[in-house]
Write a protein that holds these residues in place. Structure first.
Motif, mmCIF file in Angstrom:
data_model
loop_
_atom_site.group_PDB
_atom_site.id
_atom_site.type_symbol
_atom_site.label_atom_id
_atom_site.label_comp_id
_atom_site.label_asym_id
_atom_site.label_seq_id
_atom_site.Cartn_x
_atom_site.Cartn_y
_atom_site.Cartn_z
ATOM 1 N N ASN A 10 0.835 -1.202 0.000
ATOM 2 C CA ASN A 10 0.000 0.000 0.000
ATOM 3 C C ASN A 10 0.868 1.250 0.000
ATOM 4 N N PHE A 11 0.286 2.322 -0.497
ATOM 5 C CA PHE A 11 0.973 3.609 -0.566
ATOM 6 C C PHE A 11 0.245 4.587 0.341
ATOM 7 N N THR A 12 0.993 5.372 1.089
ATOM 8 C CA THR A 12 0.374 6.379 1.934
ATOM 9 C C THR A 12 0.794 7.759 1.448
ATOM 10 N N ASP A 13 -0.178 8.539 1.007
ATOM 11 C CA ASP A 13 0.086 9.920 0.588
ATOM 12 C C ASP A 13 -0.678 10.826 1.538
ATOM 13 N N SER A 14 0.008 11.695 2.234
ATOM 14 C CA SER A 14 -0.546 12.484 3.343
ATOM 15 C C SER A 14 -1.400 11.559 4.209
ATOM 16 N N ILE A 17 -4.522 6.313 2.248
ATOM 17 C CA ILE A 17 -3.837 5.036 2.046
ATOM 18 C C ILE A 17 -4.463 4.319 0.852
ATOM 19 N N THR A 18 -3.624 3.978 -0.142
ATOM 20 C CA THR A 18 -4.111 3.197 -1.285
ATOM 21 C C THR A 18 -3.587 1.778 -1.168
ATOM 22 N N GLN A 19 -4.496 0.829 -1.147
ATOM 23 C CA GLN A 19 -4.078 -0.577 -1.111
ATOM 24 C C GLN A 19 -3.879 -1.004 -2.560
ATOM 25 N N ALA A 20 -2.645 -0.881 -3.056
ATOM 26 C CA ALA A 20 -2.388 -1.171 -4.468
ATOM 27 C C ALA A 20 -2.384 -2.665 -4.745
ATOM 28 N N LEU A 21 -1.863 -3.469 -3.814
ATOM 29 C CA LEU A 21 -1.884 -4.925 -3.965
ATOM 30 C C LEU A 21 -2.423 -5.552 -2.698
ATOM 31 N N GLY A 38 -5.202 -5.930 -17.092
ATOM 32 C CA GLY A 38 -6.147 -5.322 -16.170
ATOM 33 C C GLY A 38 -6.270 -3.848 -16.465
ATOM 34 N N PRO A 39 -7.353 -3.223 -15.977
ATOM 35 C CA PRO A 39 -7.574 -1.809 -16.274
ATOM 36 C C PRO A 39 -6.554 -0.902 -15.593
ATOM 37 N N SER A 40 -6.572 0.356 -16.008
ATOM 38 C CA SER A 40 -5.674 1.340 -15.427
ATOM 39 C C SER A 40 -5.907 1.436 -13.917
ATOM 40 N N GLY A 41 -4.812 1.468 -13.162
ATOM 41 C CA GLY A 41 -4.929 1.604 -11.711
ATOM 42 C C GLY A 41 -5.175 0.296 -10.981
ATOM 43 N N SER A 42 -5.144 -0.840 -11.709
ATOM 44 C CA SER A 42 -5.464 -2.122 -11.064
ATOM 45 C C SER A 42 -4.293 -2.690 -10.263
ATOM 46 N N GLY A 43 -3.075 -2.196 -10.530
ATOM 47 C CA GLY A 43 -1.926 -2.657 -9.740
ATOM 48 C C GLY A 43 -0.842 -3.376 -10.532
ATOM 49 N N LYS A 44 -0.938 -3.340 -11.878
ATOM 50 C CA LYS A 44 0.024 -4.073 -12.715
ATOM 51 C C LYS A 44 1.459 -3.569 -12.520
ATOM 52 N N THR A 45 1.618 -2.246 -12.597
ATOM 53 C CA THR A 45 2.962 -1.677 -12.469
ATOM 54 C C THR A 45 3.512 -1.924 -11.063
ATOM 55 N N THR A 46 2.639 -1.769 -10.066
ATOM 56 C CA THR A 46 3.082 -2.007 -8.691
ATOM 57 C C THR A 46 3.574 -3.447 -8.540
ATOM 58 N N LEU A 47 2.830 -4.381 -9.134
ATOM 59 C CA LEU A 47 3.217 -5.796 -9.046
ATOM 60 C C LEU A 47 4.561 -6.028 -9.749
ATOM 61 N N ASP A 166 6.866 -3.344 -18.854
ATOM 62 C CA ASP A 166 5.633 -2.652 -18.461
ATOM 63 C C ASP A 166 5.062 -1.936 -19.680
ATOM 64 N N GLU A 167 3.969 -2.441 -20.220
ATOM 65 C CA GLU A 167 3.367 -1.883 -21.444
ATOM 66 C C GLU A 167 4.445 -1.649 -22.505
ATOM 67 N N PRO A 168 5.183 -2.705 -22.892
ATOM 68 C CA PRO A 168 6.335 -2.495 -23.777
ATOM 69 C C PRO A 168 5.955 -1.980 -25.154
ATOM 70 N N THR A 198 0.140 -5.455 -19.650
ATOM 71 C CA THR A 198 -0.460 -4.902 -20.863
ATOM 72 C C THR A 198 -1.966 -4.705 -20.690
ATOM 73 N N HIS A 199 -2.509 -3.758 -21.448
ATOM 74 C CA HIS A 199 -3.962 -3.614 -21.500
ATOM 75 C C HIS A 199 -4.543 -4.501 -22.593
ATOM 76 N N ASN A 200 -3.652 -4.999 -23.440
ATOM 77 C CA ASN A 200 -4.063 -5.566 -24.715
ATOM 78 C C ASN A 200 -4.146 -7.092 -24.669
HETATM 79 N N1 LIG Z 1 3.919 5.903 -5.763
HETATM 80 C C1 LIG Z 1 2.599 5.831 -5.527
HETATM 81 N N2 LIG Z 1 2.041 6.588 -4.549
HETATM 82 C C2 LIG Z 1 0.712 6.503 -4.277
HETATM 83 N N3 LIG Z 1 -0.150 5.705 -4.945
HETATM 84 C C3 LIG Z 1 0.351 4.943 -5.920
HETATM 85 C C4 LIG Z 1 1.740 4.954 -6.272
HETATM 86 N N4 LIG Z 1 1.940 4.090 -7.295
HETATM 87 C C5 LIG Z 1 0.731 3.561 -7.570
HETATM 88 N N5 LIG Z 1 -0.227 4.055 -6.748
HETATM 89 C C6 LIG Z 1 -1.657 3.677 -6.747
HETATM 90 O O1 LIG Z 1 -1.741 2.265 -6.716
HETATM 91 C C7 LIG Z 1 -2.775 1.798 -7.573
HETATM 92 C C8 LIG Z 1 -2.193 0.863 -8.626
HETATM 93 O O2 LIG Z 1 -1.373 1.610 -9.509
HETATM 94 P P1 LIG Z 1 -0.517 0.957 -10.688
HETATM 95 O O3 LIG Z 1 0.372 2.010 -11.218
HETATM 96 O O4 LIG Z 1 0.138 -0.280 -10.179
HETATM 97 O O5 LIG Z 1 -1.666 0.577 -11.732
HETATM 98 P P2 LIG Z 1 -1.534 0.009 -13.218
HETATM 99 O O6 LIG Z 1 -2.384 -1.217 -13.278
HETATM 100 O O7 LIG Z 1 -0.109 -0.126 -13.592
HETATM 101 O O8 LIG Z 1 -2.236 1.156 -14.084
HETATM 102 P P3 LIG Z 1 -1.915 1.641 -15.615
HETATM 103 O O9 LIG Z 1 -2.538 0.598 -16.487
HETATM 104 O O10 LIG Z 1 -2.595 2.951 -15.705
HETATM 105 O O11 LIG Z 1 -0.435 1.735 -15.762
HETATM 106 C C9 LIG Z 1 -3.433 3.050 -8.155
HETATM 107 O O12 LIG Z 1 -4.545 3.346 -7.365
HETATM 108 C C10 LIG Z 1 -2.378 4.112 -8.010
HETATM 109 O O13 LIG Z 1 -2.934 5.379 -7.852
#
Ligand SMILES: Nc1ncnc2c1ncn2[C@@H]1O[C@H](COP(=O)(O)OP(=O)(O)OP(=O)(O)O)[C@@H](O)[C@H]1O
Ligand SMILES: [Mg+2]
Length: 240
Positions: A10-14, A17-21, A38-47, A166-168, A198-200
């Protein structure tokens, strides 16, 4: 060879708290080719960032090539990042002031590899990705597809066992997308493990495993499932 055991992030901004995974269990075998869709914001990049040792999990355990990642020092982690993992990003991340040759060679500058060997490796990779004639060009003088191929060559220069992409093909046209995907498939056939976001879905069909990511939760389904759901002919699926 890679294993996530109840890994969450999870990420904490101020005060937000976002539970990314959510806690994730995942096993990746040597030679796997996995697409995370998965859709944008689903957590792919975080994973991918957790798998690539760029983000530290908040809970759980991560085993990379037999080592517990959480128990490693920063130095050991950066050695793994530099030697064992190749990164390919959507925006290429090439250094604009260096030519293509120097960009590809860059990761080797931190290794103790002999200059002659370094040169041999870079020249071979330039050939492999079809950029031998562009060694002296700056990234801005290349097309998006060519820049992505240079970025892949740079990711390969240390002969990593795992490529994270990541989305190569996110910024590429159809022709360059096909070329980059062919390159990733060839690398996988040669034994490199590939983890791609990928989204594709059509690109995901090129991989051996498809894992859906949704609100930080993963779900794996067979390629046959997608073939049925999307009506994609079975003969277009890769043989497994
Ligand atoms: N550094 C960060 N600080 C705070 N929140 C973050 C951070 N990185 C990711 N998040 C949040 O974590 C969640 C997952 O983000 P992530 O970038 O993993 O999604 P994604 O599936 O890669 O999206 P996209 O397809 O748009 O690239 C989102 O809600 C995002 O806002
Ligand atoms: Mg992303």
């Amino acid at each position: 060879m890679l294993e996530l055991i109840g890994v969450s992030k999870n990420f904490t901004d101020s005060s937000v708290i976002t539970q990314a995974l959510q806690p994730i269990n995942l096993q990746v075998q040597d030679g796997d080719f996995i697409s995370f869709i998965g859709p944008s914001g689903s957590g792919k990049t975080t994973l991918l960032n957790v798998l690539g040792l760029l983000e530290t999990p908040c809970s759980g355990d991560y085993i990379f090539a037999g080592k517990r990642v959480l128990a490693l020092s920063d130095k050991e982690k950066s050695r793994l990042r530099n030697r064992d993992i190749g990164y390919v990003f959507q925006g290429f991340h090439l250094l604009p002031d260096f030519n293509i040759y120097d960009n590809i060679e860059m990761p080797l500058r931190y290794s103790r590899e002999h200059a002659v060997m370094r040169r041999k490796r870079v020249v071979t990779l330039l050939e492999q990705v079809g950029l031998s004639d562009f060694a002296k060009y700056k990234p801005s003088q290349l097309s998006g597809g060519q820049q992505q191929k240079a970025a892949i060559a740079r990711a390969l220069v240390t002969e990593p066992s795992v490529i994270l992409a990541d989305e190569p093909t996110g910024n590429l046209d159809l022709h360059s997308t096909a070329e980059v995907m062919a390159l990733l498939s060839t690398l996988n056939q040669q034994g490199t493990t590939i983890l791609m976001a990928t989204h594709n879905l059509e690109l995901a069909q090129r991989s051996k495993r498809v894992i859906e990511v949704r609100d930080g939760v993963i779900k794996e389904r067979s390629l046959t499932h997608y073939a049925r759901r999307w009506g994609i002919a079975m003969n277009r699926l890769p043989t497994q």
